[in-house]
Design a protein around this motif. Sequence first.
Motif, short mmCIF file in Angstrom:
data_model
loop_
_atom_site.label_atom_id
_atom_site.label_comp_id
_atom_site.label_asym_id
_atom_site.label_seq_id
_atom_site.Cartn_x
_atom_site.Cartn_y
_atom_site.Cartn_z
N HIS A 181 0.84 -1.19 0.00
CA HIS A 181 0.00 0.00 0.00
C HIS A 181 0.88 1.25 0.00
CE1 HIS A 181 -2.77 3.09 1.47
NE2 HIS A 181 -3.75 2.30 1.04
N PRO A 182 0.48 2.32 -0.70
CA PRO A 182 1.30 3.55 -0.76
C PRO A 182 1.72 4.10 0.60
CG PRO A 182 -0.47 3.68 -2.36
CD PRO A 182 -0.70 2.42 -1.56
N LEU A 183 0.85 4.00 1.61
CA LEU A 183 1.22 4.51 2.94
C LEU A 183 2.34 3.69 3.54
CD1 LEU A 183 -2.27 5.34 4.50
CD2 LEU A 183 -0.58 6.94 3.58
N LEU A 184 2.35 2.40 3.30
CA LEU A 184 3.42 1.55 3.81
C LEU A 184 4.72 1.84 3.07
CD1 LEU A 184 1.56 -1.87 4.25
CD2 LEU A 184 1.87 -0.01 5.90
N ILE A 185 4.64 2.13 1.79
CA ILE A 185 5.84 2.49 1.02
C ILE A 185 6.46 3.75 1.59
CG2 ILE A 185 6.67 3.29 -1.23
CD1 ILE A 185 4.59 1.46 -2.54
N VAL A 186 5.62 4.76 1.87
CA VAL A 186 6.14 6.01 2.46
C VAL A 186 6.79 5.74 3.80
CG1 VAL A 186 5.53 8.31 3.33
CG2 VAL A 186 4.42 7.43 1.26
N ALA A 187 6.12 4.96 4.65
CA ALA A 187 6.64 4.67 5.99
C ALA A 187 7.97 3.95 5.92
CB ALA A 187 5.62 3.83 6.76
N VAL A 188 8.09 2.95 5.06
CA VAL A 188 9.34 2.20 4.94
C VAL A 188 10.45 3.10 4.42
CG1 VAL A 188 10.50 0.35 3.67
CG2 VAL A 188 8.25 -0.06 4.69
N PHE A 189 10.16 3.90 3.42
CA PHE A 189 11.19 4.80 2.88
C PHE A 189 11.74 5.72 3.98
CE2 PHE A 189 12.74 8.76 1.17
CZ PHE A 189 13.51 8.37 0.08
N MET A 241 11.21 6.11 19.93
CA MET A 241 11.18 4.71 20.33
C MET A 241 10.81 3.80 19.15
SD MET A 241 8.97 2.89 23.38
CE MET A 241 9.72 4.00 24.59
N ALA A 242 9.80 4.20 18.39
CA ALA A 242 9.38 3.40 17.24
C ALA A 242 10.49 3.33 16.19
CB ALA A 242 8.11 3.99 16.64
N PRO A 255 13.35 -8.01 9.23
CA PRO A 255 13.17 -6.73 9.92
C PRO A 255 11.80 -6.64 10.60
CG PRO A 255 14.01 -6.40 7.69
CD PRO A 255 13.62 -7.84 7.80
N ASP A 256 11.79 -6.00 11.77
CA ASP A 256 10.53 -5.80 12.49
C ASP A 256 9.99 -4.41 12.14
OD1 ASP A 256 8.40 -5.77 14.17
OD2 ASP A 256 9.56 -5.72 16.04
N TRP A 257 9.16 -4.34 11.11
CA TRP A 257 8.62 -3.06 10.65
C TRP A 257 7.47 -2.58 11.53
CZ3 TRP A 257 11.72 -1.05 7.16
CH2 TRP A 257 12.42 -1.88 6.29
N GLN A 258 6.89 -3.47 12.31
CA GLN A 258 5.64 -3.20 13.01
C GLN A 258 5.67 -1.95 13.90
OE1 GLN A 258 3.62 -5.39 11.87
NE2 GLN A 258 1.69 -5.10 12.96
N PRO A 259 6.68 -1.76 14.77
CA PRO A 259 6.64 -0.59 15.66
C PRO A 259 6.55 0.73 14.89
CG PRO A 259 8.31 -2.14 16.39
CD PRO A 259 7.84 -2.63 15.06
N TRP A 260 7.36 0.87 13.84
CA TRP A 260 7.35 2.12 13.09
C TRP A 260 6.07 2.27 12.27
CZ3 TRP A 260 8.56 6.86 12.88
CH2 TRP A 260 8.42 7.59 11.69
N LEU A 261 5.61 1.21 11.62
CA LEU A 261 4.40 1.31 10.80
C LEU A 261 3.20 1.73 11.64
CD1 LEU A 261 4.63 -1.82 8.44
CD2 LEU A 261 5.32 0.54 7.97
N VAL A 262 3.07 1.13 12.82
CA VAL A 262 1.94 1.47 13.69
C VAL A 262 2.04 2.93 14.15
CG1 VAL A 262 0.85 1.02 15.93
CG2 VAL A 262 1.52 -0.89 14.45
#
Length: 349
Positions: A181-189, A241-242, A255-262
């Motif tokens: 999803h585009p929002l996840l792409i932005v968050a990961v970048f 922290m995230a 990789p644990d993407w969960q903390p930052w994505l949330v």
Amino acid sequence: MVNTDSIQISPEILSLIAEIDEFKGAWRALGTLAPERLNALRHVATIESIGSSTRIEGSRLTDREVERLLSDLRITRLDSRDEQEVAGYAEVMDTIIHAWADIPVTENHIKQLHRDLLKHSAKDERHRGAYKTLRNDVGAFDADGTMIGVVFETATPFDTPRKMEALVAWLAEAREVGRLHPLLIVAVFVVVFLAIHPFQDGNGRLSRALTTLLLLQAGYAYVPYSSLESVIEQNKEGYYMALRQTQGTIDTEAPDWQPWLVFFLRALQQQKRRLEDKVERERRAQTELTDLAIRILDYARDHGRVTTRDMVHEHGASPNTTKATFASLVAKSLLVRHGAGRSTWYGLP
């Protein structure tokens, strides 16, 4: 290349994305406010974004001081570091808001935005617009500003060009393939960019400017009207922290993407909810306007300015009622007063 195979779409992430996208789709209907009110909302959000993003990095300027500085920018000497950072961030945000469709996210354009971000700081002249040449690990500092330990190790200067090339290539591919999803792409970048920390200074501010750019390019047109940076500033502890929780795992096999994505999606949720509230208040204010108030605003829109005499002559309104209506419109920030006495006139914000 960025490894996103371990991203898990939890029920919370799915719900957050759905809520944000619902607002994205409804923005055209919500954005039916008068143009001057939309401009006023964007002006307030821009000041909040500039103030918050620079304060996250240690600036001490309040939003009021930021607004005063930017209104006098042409004649003000930018003597302090805080003022220089505010001026640079304001110019980058102005570029992004007005030209986002014409800014491809390439290494060269990222470097150019970084150069503009630091253009007012003579101290940063040596490294603005260029990748770092010295380590810039994220550290913990004591009350005197002395680093007492390393919180997070960023990419080495040697590895930075390779990692930035891979990140930009991943972004282009992820956008094209559309698996995420585009929002996840932005968050990961954003989280990977901050893990690399490619520039000697200004990485945090640039990451937040790039967030706005990427969201606009993904179709989230409402973003300039509500400050995401303000949300992050008010949740700064959770923000760091995230970032740390996810960044510490980015180079692992899973990789644990969960903390930052949330965190990122919750911040976007809060941003859009604030905007919903502001738009609703504006709509209520508009429906509560008297016929005379609407005529005044229409006259100001058509002629660029309006006076009490104009309304008395045009519509035969009583001077006392007219003055009270003008005062009410100023109090609601629907008009701005200029001059004094018999020379007083009013304009749209």
